[in-house]
Design a protein around this motif. Sequence first.
Motif, PDB file in Angstrom:
ATOM      1  N   PHE A  24      60.992  77.393  23.077  1.00 10.09           N
ATOM      2  CA  PHE A  24      61.555  78.697  22.728  1.00 10.09           C
ATOM      3  C   PHE A  24      60.879  79.236  21.471  1.00 10.09           C
ATOM      4  CE2 PHE A  24      64.224  75.621  20.489  1.00 10.09           C
ATOM      5  CZ  PHE A  24      64.288  76.155  19.206  1.00 10.09           C
ATOM      6  N   ARG A  68      66.896  83.486  20.498  1.00  8.58           N
ATOM      7  CA  ARG A  68      65.773  82.726  21.055  1.00  8.58           C
ATOM      8  C   ARG A  68      65.304  83.337  22.368  1.00  8.58           C
ATOM      9  NH1 ARG A  68      67.868  76.413  20.744  1.00  8.58           N
ATOM     10  NH2 ARG A  68      67.992  76.244  18.458  1.00  8.58           N
ATOM     11  N   GLU A  69      64.012  83.223  22.612  1.00 11.03           N
ATOM     12  CA  GLU A  69      63.443  83.565  23.910  1.00 11.03           C
ATOM     13  C   GLU A  69      62.645  82.375  24.412  1.00 11.03           C
ATOM     14  OE1 GLU A  69      61.176  87.145  23.588  1.00 11.03           O
ATOM     15  OE2 GLU A  69      62.963  88.430  23.534  1.00 11.03           O
ATOM     16  N   TYR A  70      62.617  82.212  25.739  1.00 13.46           N
ATOM     17  CA  TYR A  70      61.925  81.089  26.373  1.00 13.46           C
ATOM     18  C   TYR A  70      60.715  81.630  27.144  1.00 13.46           C
ATOM     19  CZ  TYR A  70      66.063  78.374  25.170  1.00 13.46           C
ATOM     20  OH  TYR A  70      67.070  77.744  24.480  1.00 13.46           O
ATOM     21  N   PRO A  71      59.555  81.753  26.477  1.00 12.16           N
ATOM     22  CA  PRO A  71      58.399  82.434  27.088  1.00 12.16           C
ATOM     23  C   PRO A  71      57.807  81.723  28.298  1.00 12.16           C
ATOM     24  CG  PRO A  71      57.779  81.410  25.010  1.00 12.16           C
ATOM     25  CD  PRO A  71      59.266  81.299  25.103  1.00 12.16           C
ATOM     26  N   TRP A  85      51.605  85.232  24.966  1.00 13.08           N
ATOM     27  CA  TRP A  85      53.026  85.345  24.658  1.00 13.08           C
ATOM     28  C   TRP A  85      53.524  86.774  24.767  1.00 13.08           C
ATOM     29  CZ3 TRP A  85      55.389  80.751  24.132  1.00 13.08           C
ATOM     30  CH2 TRP A  85      54.573  79.657  23.854  1.00 13.08           C
ATOM     31  N   GLU A 111      60.152  82.362  31.191  1.00 12.37           N
ATOM     32  CA  GLU A 111      60.099  83.769  31.594  1.00 12.37           C
ATOM     33  C   GLU A 111      58.827  84.084  32.367  1.00 12.37           C
ATOM     34  OE1 GLU A 111      60.854  88.201  29.710  1.00 12.37           O
ATOM     35  OE2 GLU A 111      60.548  86.490  28.374  1.00 12.37           O
ATOM     36  N   VAL A 155      62.993  85.017  17.903  1.00 16.12           N
ATOM     37  CA  VAL A 155      62.578  86.417  17.785  1.00 16.12           C
ATOM     38  C   VAL A 155      63.469  87.197  16.820  1.00 16.12           C
ATOM     39  CG1 VAL A 155      61.524  86.468  20.066  1.00 16.12           C
ATOM     40  CG2 VAL A 155      63.936  87.051  19.826  1.00 16.12           C
ATOM     41  N   LEU A 206      66.950  83.034  29.714  1.00 21.14           N
ATOM     42  CA  LEU A 206      65.659  83.449  29.171  1.00 21.14           C
ATOM     43  C   LEU A 206      65.785  83.910  27.723  1.00 21.14           C
ATOM     44  CD1 LEU A 206      64.302  85.475  32.233  1.00 21.14           C
ATOM     45  CD2 LEU A 206      63.879  83.079  31.651  1.00 21.14           C
ATOM     46  N   ARG A 207      66.992  84.359  27.353  1.00 18.63           N
ATOM     47  CA  ARG A 207      67.303  84.747  25.975  1.00 18.63           C
ATOM     48  C   ARG A 207      68.641  84.110  25.613  1.00 18.63           C
ATOM     49  NH1 ARG A 207      64.722  89.471  24.009  1.00 18.63           N
ATOM     50  NH2 ARG A 207      66.579  90.045  22.826  1.00 18.63           N
ATOM     51  N   GLU A 208      68.744  83.636  24.394  1.00 20.31           N
ATOM     52  CA  GLU A 208      69.940  82.901  24.006  1.00 20.31           C
ATOM     53  C   GLU A 208      70.276  83.171  22.545  1.00 20.31           C
ATOM     54  OE1 GLU A 208      71.544  78.342  24.713  1.00 20.31           O
ATOM     55  OE2 GLU A 208      69.402  78.693  24.410  1.00 20.31           O
ATOM     56  N   GLU A 209      71.563  83.363  22.272  1.00 22.84           N
ATOM     57  CA  GLU A 209      72.031  83.563  20.902  1.00 22.84           C
ATOM     58  C   GLU A 209      72.698  82.280  20.407  1.00 22.84           C
ATOM     59  OE1 GLU A 209      74.544  86.978  20.715  1.00 22.84           O
ATOM     60  OE2 GLU A 209      72.868  88.392  20.838  1.00 22.84           O
TER      61      GLU A 209
END
Length: 334
Positions: free
Chosen positions: A222, A237-240, A18, A243, A225, A261-264
């Motif tokens: 997700f 949020r991050e989607y590893p 990760w 990504e 973080v 790839l990143r979301e609020e």
Amino acid sequence: MRSAFASFMLCLLAAGAWSQTTAAPPLESLDVKVLNARFIALGTLKEFTAGVTLGAHRASLTISETLKGKPVKSLEGEISASQPQLEEWMALSTRLLIFRDEDDKPSEPMNLERPGLAVITADYKPLSDPVEILRYVKNVIRRWPEGKAPSVRLRLPPEGVALSWGSVGLLVPADERLEAYAVAEIRSKDPQRRTVGIDALRPFKSKANIDRLRLLLKDPTFTIVQAPEEYRGVELREYPVRERAYDVLREWKVEVPKLVLREEISRIATVKSLSLGVVGKGTDLGWLEKARNLRGLEMNAFEGLTTQQLEAVLRLKGLIRLAIPYAGIDDTRL
């Protein structure tokens, strides 16, 4: 049941699945050491003199068996070893496994008679028996007749550090076993195993593998973080898996669509506690009115609160705990 090789690979890769942090230089597996060598032979030391390279001596060796490269009966060149070591090897006719790389830099022979001898193979099996080591070396040479192979760095599991002499990574060949393992892992229901599989797939660019990674660009997994309680009620949020698949496809020069790839995600309406950190006189707190379920609020107001800021706090009808240490309000129950 998962194969022993698959279990081993998951263990090695999961530690770094990760994250992409930089670690110490990795340890070579015996497989990679064999594949990187242009010449490997078994022999004994006949004589030595001072060398040109610091820490090395010029040695003359009698070769009993050439395992890789042009067969020879004797060999001369610099080896990395101290004078006491060389004197002992010569006196005892110690069997040495000699490796010569393409650059022909001095390297330390493997003393096959050293107490506590241990080398690590690509499947993380420690070998100490000289007969097993020689058999393994010959099998690697037989399996790779072209003599070279790209390698992949894998992270060692915690239990592997004791055998790694301080290194946290292991270099293994990028062979068909690794690709088969990678393809199986990216199909796993476990998102961490999917990420592990993507990392292992990096050396194997092909149309089939490109298609496999494209399917992972919409992976729903997700990680949170940034908790909403620590960031104005916003969950980051991050989607590893997405990504990692995206990174490998870009590395392969494959065109990929724009991804999330990143979301609020706003949680302000449901969050029950907030820690705002430092609040200055110019900080707008009007947005707090959206925190309808807020019960606890903490902030550092070194300059005190303005009238507007205080009014924004007082409008929080459900608030039962307020902490503003530098304003003299410390864990106050309302």
